[in-house]
Design a protein around this motif. Sequence first.
Motif, PDB file in Angstrom:
ATOM      1  N   ASP A 166       0.798   6.991  -6.545  1.00 59.97           N
ATOM      2  CA  ASP A 166       1.704   6.712  -7.649  1.00 59.97           C
ATOM      3  C   ASP A 166       3.060   6.240  -7.139  1.00 59.97           C
ATOM      4  O   ASP A 166       3.639   5.288  -7.684  1.00 59.97           O
ATOM      5  N   GLN A 167       3.563   6.861  -6.091  1.00 60.48           N
ATOM      6  CA  GLN A 167       4.854   6.463  -5.534  1.00 60.48           C
ATOM      7  C   GLN A 167       4.785   5.056  -4.928  1.00 60.48           C
ATOM      8  O   GLN A 167       5.725   4.263  -5.062  1.00 60.48           O
ATOM      9  N   ILE A 168       3.675   4.745  -4.271  1.00 58.15           N
ATOM     10  CA  ILE A 168       3.504   3.402  -3.697  1.00 58.15           C
ATOM     11  C   ILE A 168       3.458   2.355  -4.806  1.00 58.15           C
ATOM     12  O   ILE A 168       4.114   1.301  -4.722  1.00 58.15           O
ATOM     13  N   ILE A 169       2.699   2.635  -5.866  1.00 58.51           N
ATOM     14  CA  ILE A 169       2.610   1.686  -6.979  1.00 58.51           C
ATOM     15  C   ILE A 169       3.965   1.542  -7.667  1.00 58.51           C
ATOM     16  O   ILE A 169       4.391   0.442  -8.007  1.00 58.51           O
ATOM     17  N   GLY A 199       6.133  -0.625  -5.554  1.00 55.23           N
ATOM     18  CA  GLY A 199       5.713  -2.029  -5.651  1.00 55.23           C
ATOM     19  C   GLY A 199       6.119  -2.674  -6.964  1.00 55.23           C
ATOM     20  O   GLY A 199       6.616  -3.802  -6.987  1.00 55.23           O
ATOM     21  N   VAL A 200       5.940  -1.975  -8.060  1.00 52.95           N
ATOM     22  CA  VAL A 200       6.293  -2.525  -9.368  1.00 52.95           C
ATOM     23  C   VAL A 200       7.801  -2.689  -9.482  1.00 52.95           C
ATOM     24  O   VAL A 200       8.293  -3.720  -9.966  1.00 52.95           O
ATOM     25  N   SER A 201       8.561  -1.704  -9.026  1.00 49.02           N
ATOM     26  CA  SER A 201      10.023  -1.820  -9.118  1.00 49.02           C
ATOM     27  C   SER A 201      10.534  -2.946  -8.226  1.00 49.02           C
ATOM     28  O   SER A 201      11.477  -3.648  -8.582  1.00 49.02           O
ATOM     29  N   THR A 202       9.897  -3.148  -7.075  1.00 42.59           N
ATOM     30  CA  THR A 202      10.284  -4.267  -6.202  1.00 42.59           C
ATOM     31  C   THR A 202       9.990  -5.594  -6.891  1.00 42.59           C
ATOM     32  O   THR A 202      10.823  -6.518  -6.850  1.00 42.59           O
ATOM     33  N   LEU A 203       8.839  -5.720  -7.512  1.00 45.68           N
ATOM     34  CA  LEU A 203       8.506  -6.954  -8.225  1.00 45.68           C
ATOM     35  C   LEU A 203       9.464  -7.216  -9.387  1.00 45.68           C
ATOM     36  O   LEU A 203       9.850  -8.362  -9.631  1.00 45.68           O
TER      37      LEU A 203
END
Length: 65
Positions: free
Chosen positions: A50-53, A56-60
Amino acid sequence: MAKNSPVEFFQQVRAETAKVTWPTRRETLITTAMVFVMVLLASIFFLIVDQIIRFGVSTLLTLGH
């Protein structure tokens, strides 16, 4: 399907229940401990995923600004 009388039915139920192999107290405790360990491992795994996703979403989403 053959009809059984209630007395005959309960006799059959009692006979089948006698065939059941019930776990010992030790087996039950070990199995319960194993379940708790697996739940802990699964929760840690999903927390990490969950933290990785989320990262990734916040970076995008910040790339769009």
